[in-house]
Scaffold this motif. Sequence first.
Motif, short mmCIF file in Angstrom:
data_model
loop_
_atom_site.label_atom_id
_atom_site.label_comp_id
_atom_site.label_asym_id
_atom_site.label_seq_id
_atom_site.Cartn_x
_atom_site.Cartn_y
_atom_site.Cartn_z
N GLY A 1 3.74 32.20 11.65
CA GLY A 1 5.10 31.86 11.27
C GLY A 1 6.08 32.06 12.40
O GLY A 1 5.71 32.37 13.54
N LEU A 2 7.34 31.82 12.08
CA LEU A 2 8.40 32.02 13.06
C LEU A 2 8.62 33.50 13.31
O LEU A 2 8.66 34.30 12.39
CB LEU A 2 9.69 31.38 12.56
CG LEU A 2 9.68 29.85 12.42
CD1 LEU A 2 10.99 29.39 11.81
CD2 LEU A 2 9.45 29.20 13.77
N ARG A 3 8.74 33.86 14.59
CA ARG A 3 8.92 35.25 14.96
C ARG A 3 10.08 35.37 15.94
O ARG A 3 10.31 34.49 16.76
CB ARG A 3 7.67 35.81 15.64
CG ARG A 3 6.40 35.69 14.83
CD ARG A 3 6.37 36.73 13.69
NE ARG A 3 5.11 36.65 13.00
CZ ARG A 3 4.92 35.96 11.88
NH1 ARG A 3 5.91 35.23 11.37
NH2 ARG A 3 3.75 35.94 11.29
N TYR A 4 10.76 36.48 15.84
CA TYR A 4 11.68 36.85 16.91
C TYR A 4 11.41 38.32 17.21
O TYR A 4 11.81 39.20 16.46
CB TYR A 4 13.13 36.63 16.52
CG TYR A 4 14.05 37.11 17.62
CD1 TYR A 4 13.97 36.56 18.90
CD2 TYR A 4 14.96 38.14 17.40
CE1 TYR A 4 14.77 37.00 19.92
CE2 TYR A 4 15.78 38.59 18.41
CZ TYR A 4 15.67 38.02 19.68
OH TYR A 4 16.47 38.47 20.69
N ASP B 1 9.42 41.51 23.02
CA ASP B 1 8.77 40.52 23.88
C ASP B 1 9.69 40.16 25.05
O ASP B 1 10.83 39.73 24.85
CB ASP B 1 8.47 39.26 23.05
CG ASP B 1 7.54 38.30 23.78
OD1 ASP B 1 7.46 38.38 25.03
OD2 ASP B 1 6.88 37.50 23.09
N PRO B 2 9.23 40.30 26.29
CA PRO B 2 10.08 39.93 27.43
C PRO B 2 10.39 38.44 27.48
O PRO B 2 11.31 38.02 28.19
CB PRO B 2 9.25 40.37 28.65
CG PRO B 2 7.86 40.45 28.16
CD PRO B 2 7.94 40.87 26.72
N ASP B 3 9.63 37.62 26.74
CA ASP B 3 9.91 36.19 26.70
C ASP B 3 11.02 35.83 25.71
O ASP B 3 11.48 34.70 25.70
CB ASP B 3 8.64 35.41 26.31
CG ASP B 3 7.56 35.57 27.36
OD1 ASP B 3 7.89 35.55 28.55
OD2 ASP B 3 6.38 35.72 26.98
N ALA B 4 11.40 36.76 24.86
CA ALA B 4 12.43 36.46 23.87
C ALA B 4 13.75 36.17 24.58
O ALA B 4 14.22 36.96 25.40
CB ALA B 4 12.60 37.65 22.91
N ALA B 5 14.33 35.02 24.29
CA ALA B 5 15.54 34.60 25.00
C ALA B 5 16.56 34.03 24.04
O ALA B 5 16.23 33.21 23.17
CB ALA B 5 15.20 33.57 26.06
N LEU B 6 17.78 34.47 24.17
CA LEU B 6 18.93 33.89 23.46
C LEU B 6 18.75 33.87 21.96
O LEU B 6 19.32 33.04 21.26
CB LEU B 6 19.20 32.46 23.97
CG LEU B 6 19.50 32.33 25.46
CD1 LEU B 6 19.68 30.86 25.83
CD2 LEU B 6 20.76 33.12 25.82
N ILE C 1 16.28 32.89 20.20
CA ILE C 1 15.52 31.77 19.66
C ILE C 1 14.14 32.25 19.24
O ILE C 1 13.42 32.84 20.04
CB ILE C 1 15.39 30.65 20.71
CG1 ILE C 1 16.78 30.14 21.09
CG2 ILE C 1 14.52 29.52 20.18
CD1 ILE C 1 16.75 29.10 22.18
N PRO C 2 13.73 32.01 17.98
CA PRO C 2 12.41 32.47 17.55
C PRO C 2 11.30 31.60 18.12
O PRO C 2 11.52 30.46 18.54
CB PRO C 2 12.48 32.34 16.03
CG PRO C 2 13.46 31.24 15.80
CD PRO C 2 14.48 31.36 16.90
N SER C 3 10.12 32.15 18.14
CA SER C 3 8.93 31.40 18.55
C SER C 3 8.01 31.28 17.34
O SER C 3 8.13 32.02 16.36
CB SER C 3 8.21 32.11 19.69
OG SER C 3 7.79 33.40 19.28
N TYR C 4 7.09 30.31 17.43
CA TYR C 4 6.07 30.19 16.39
C TYR C 4 4.82 30.88 16.91
O TYR C 4 4.37 30.64 18.04
CB TYR C 4 5.76 28.73 16.07
CG TYR C 4 4.59 28.60 15.12
CD1 TYR C 4 4.75 28.79 13.75
CD2 TYR C 4 3.30 28.32 15.60
CE1 TYR C 4 3.69 28.69 12.87
CE2 TYR C 4 2.23 28.23 14.73
CZ TYR C 4 2.43 28.41 13.37
OH TYR C 4 1.37 28.33 12.51
#
Length: 1004
Positions: free
Chosen positions: A737-740, A744-749, A751-754
């Motif tokens: 599912g969608l995660r925020y 995570d160092p990739d987490a930006a602005l 915006i969630p990731s799948y």
Amino acid sequence: MSLPSSRVRSLCRGAAWLAITLVVGIASAPSPEAQGFGRNKIQYDGFEWHVLQTEHFDVYYYPEAEELAEIGAHTAEEAYRDLESQFDFSLTRRVPLVFYATNLHFKQTNITPGFIPDGVGGFFEFLKGRVVVPADGNIARFRRVIRHELVHVFTFNKVARVFRDHRSPVERFLPLWFTEGIAEYWSGSRDHNHEMILRDAVASNFFVPLHDMDRIAGTFVMYKEGEAFCHFVSETYGEERILDLIDNVWRDEDFGRVMEIVFGESEEVIADRWADWIRAQYVPKLVDADVPSLVTQPVSVRGYHSKPIVWTRRDGSQEVVFMSNRGSYSNIYSQPVDADMRPVGDARIVVRGERSEDFEAFHLFESRLDVSDDGHLAFVTKRGATDVIHLVDLESGDRLAMLGFEDVVAIYSPTITADGQLIAFTAIDQGGMADLYLYDVLEGSLRQLTNDVYNDRDPDFSPDGRQLVFSSDRTAWGTEGAYNLFTLELATGEVNYVTAGPSVDQSPRWSPDGNRLAFTSARREADGKFSAQDLWIATLPREEAPLAGVPSAPPAAGPLAVDTLITSTADPETALRQLTRFTSASYDPFWANDDQLVFTAFEDFRFTIRTLPVDSLAAAPESTAPLGTPPVMEPWSYARYELEPGEENRRRPYKRRYQLDYAAGSVTTAATVDYTAGGAVLAFSDMLGDDIFYVSAYSANGINTGRSFLEGLNASVTRVHLGRRANYGYGVFRSAGLRYDRRDPDAALGIPSYEEIHGALGLVSYPLSFFRRLDLQTSLGGGRKEFFPRLGERDTLQTLQLSNTLALVHDNALYSSYGPIEGWRARASVGYSTDLLYSNENYASLGLDVRHYWRLSPSVTFASWASVQANLGRRAKYNLIGGAWSLRGFPFFRVRGTKLWFTSHELRFPVVRRTPLFPILAGVRGAVFADAAHNWSEGYNDVMEDPDFRGLSIGTTKGAVGVGLRASLLGAFVIRYDYGFRFSDGLQWSERERFGALFFGWDF
């Protein structure tokens, strides 16, 4: 004592938390209270369970306790017939009965996840209808507790049936004071403890009126007032009205209104009649009674005290040694006194309890102390699976010996000879029977003195060491619950009466000259009720009295006769003298010298240490009486359940069968992550609670992302084994599912990731002691993550992630309803995470969390917390901090860095204590706090900088100072409000950086 949730065993909680969080995909760190603190509920004994099937019950027991189980099974069937008639109701399901041979075995049960303190006699568990009862050597009490819990079974099922019959939802129950009261009322006649509590409640004016009974919910006073109310109803309105209250519970949510319907009178009239009835029962008994605090001299009165003894130093000075918690840990104290037994100076702590494995717990109100002439103190503590006897030199403070015995589990009331050569004590074996044992310190040999169903307790050596005096129900009145005093000749095994009759005679102590015995006694009065538990003196005939100062006689070789019986009777010239006429009760007298006693007095629901000259005006010298000729003792035993020929298949080894414990479901929406979610969690366990399955399913469907139901499906199955010392769990999961993930160092602005992960997890928790354990967690998950490093682009990351964490946890903190108040706890952890497929991530994790609590006064605590966290390596995850659980004044888990340190200091103090005006409010406490943290990373820039909060970026020092209030609701929930100022690097703050935060949860 209610325990905060952090003290529920961490593995069971951790497994459930992991199973759920892996499913719902929560990536943020758990709260500090969920990070694995708490003491350990240890399964020391691998019980081989069996089941005995009777007409109405399934009896669970282990082979060592087979005789006990048969006594319990017979008692249960006997009680069923009585209760079926009293409730006019039959149970439609078989009732599981689980028996433990000792309280120490009972503490290991997994049927309830919480810790079980001393004094809990059993419980009825609503989920599967299980009744769990331990024995403690007192078979009469064991039988009564079985009846008590079966009353709960009938009450619970009867109330449910009443609601169903009237087509009402089963959404409420009877008040706790009434359910416990009726259980006491229908489990047996009023005992001496019942009379003690109510006499003291009336004399000390803490008797709680009917409209305010909820204020004492869960206390022993509640049990006894509830029982007395049932007697009042029976005598005033008729016993059938007790059942009418249950039959009419559906009529109104207010139980007071139900009473009005049943009794035909207003609640105020009922309450007034109830109060008048209580006064009529007990005020006449108090007219000629003495209040202990008015006629005796105090030795120690702050806190709860028990089991006093007196010893003399080499310089001739005397000290009173006793056990006490004084509102804190239970310790052994020594109070210096002068020649008149008046306190001189402050008491010192001789032994600190409840902080280490060797002194895990005292039997505070169950096991006496004793001391030899050269100051060797003998006492008992729980250590691991069994009790042990400690010998401590009171002069030097050195521990001389710690004695544990393979054949016994629980130990009570050691007594030591004047020369320190022999130790006698009561012990309970694996089968649950209490007998007397003798240990030779020099030879290191153990000898069992009695071996029968009788409860032999409170032994004390005669001055010459040749005899033991003890209390036992082996008397002719024993089947009625009576206890008399007996002597046992160590050389011959001969047992003789000292007292005789339908009384409760306990805690005997020889006088220094060997001519007299001091003891406590509660006696049946003309109305059938027990008297107060007073101090008595038995004067022995001169030719029967042991000599003083003669060295210990060597015991005869080999064990005494099995099923020891009384072989002769005491001299009828033994004179008995009632020494006191107290309003409530006295306990554990000890001769300070030939003419003075120290003892524990119960008054105003407190236990204090006091002293009384034997020939003072407070004594009752006219109350003397000869013993008379006791009857010849006839052996007796408790009836046992017996199978008929051909019914052998009704006794079989236990096999696990799983039943549903609970099922929960929910539907939620979250606009910030743009999804809807729905799911369920189920738990299944076996009858003994040793094996648990958690099954969960959850779907997070993106509204505007085009993801399907299956793409958002989360599911897991986790199994947790709790039946052995090393608890372990394992499971499989799908997380999608969608995660925020703020870590995570990739987490930006924002915006969630799948993310989609399939994997397995493993958990092991090995308790080193009650206070310390090792936790190991491992997981292996493979999947993919789609994220948006730049607007309009999509990257996909494939991983096969292996993560391992090993932690050493220590916790000996003392808890209140607000959180820890004394002691310390710590957690040191090391972990390693790696991507086995592409090495996208490869980092180590180190952590140290230490929290210390200083008790500055009984109600004031200074708490300190220091934590260091570091993740080191490729694409290392961030550590998170912030919010009301940690760095106050900053957004919840918004302060992040691969490395950080954090510290918090808090002074906690009372503001408002419990008040009758707000019974739901257990009190309000205040706090003055200061927090500080510093976070930093290498190779990353934190793009999460929030313009509304200065100093969130990596590499700054942040903190807050302020004040707070904590309100405890019902002693179970804590609401917190903090107000203060936050600061950033260089202690920079301004007016706009004030903050206020309302939250809930216990103090750190």
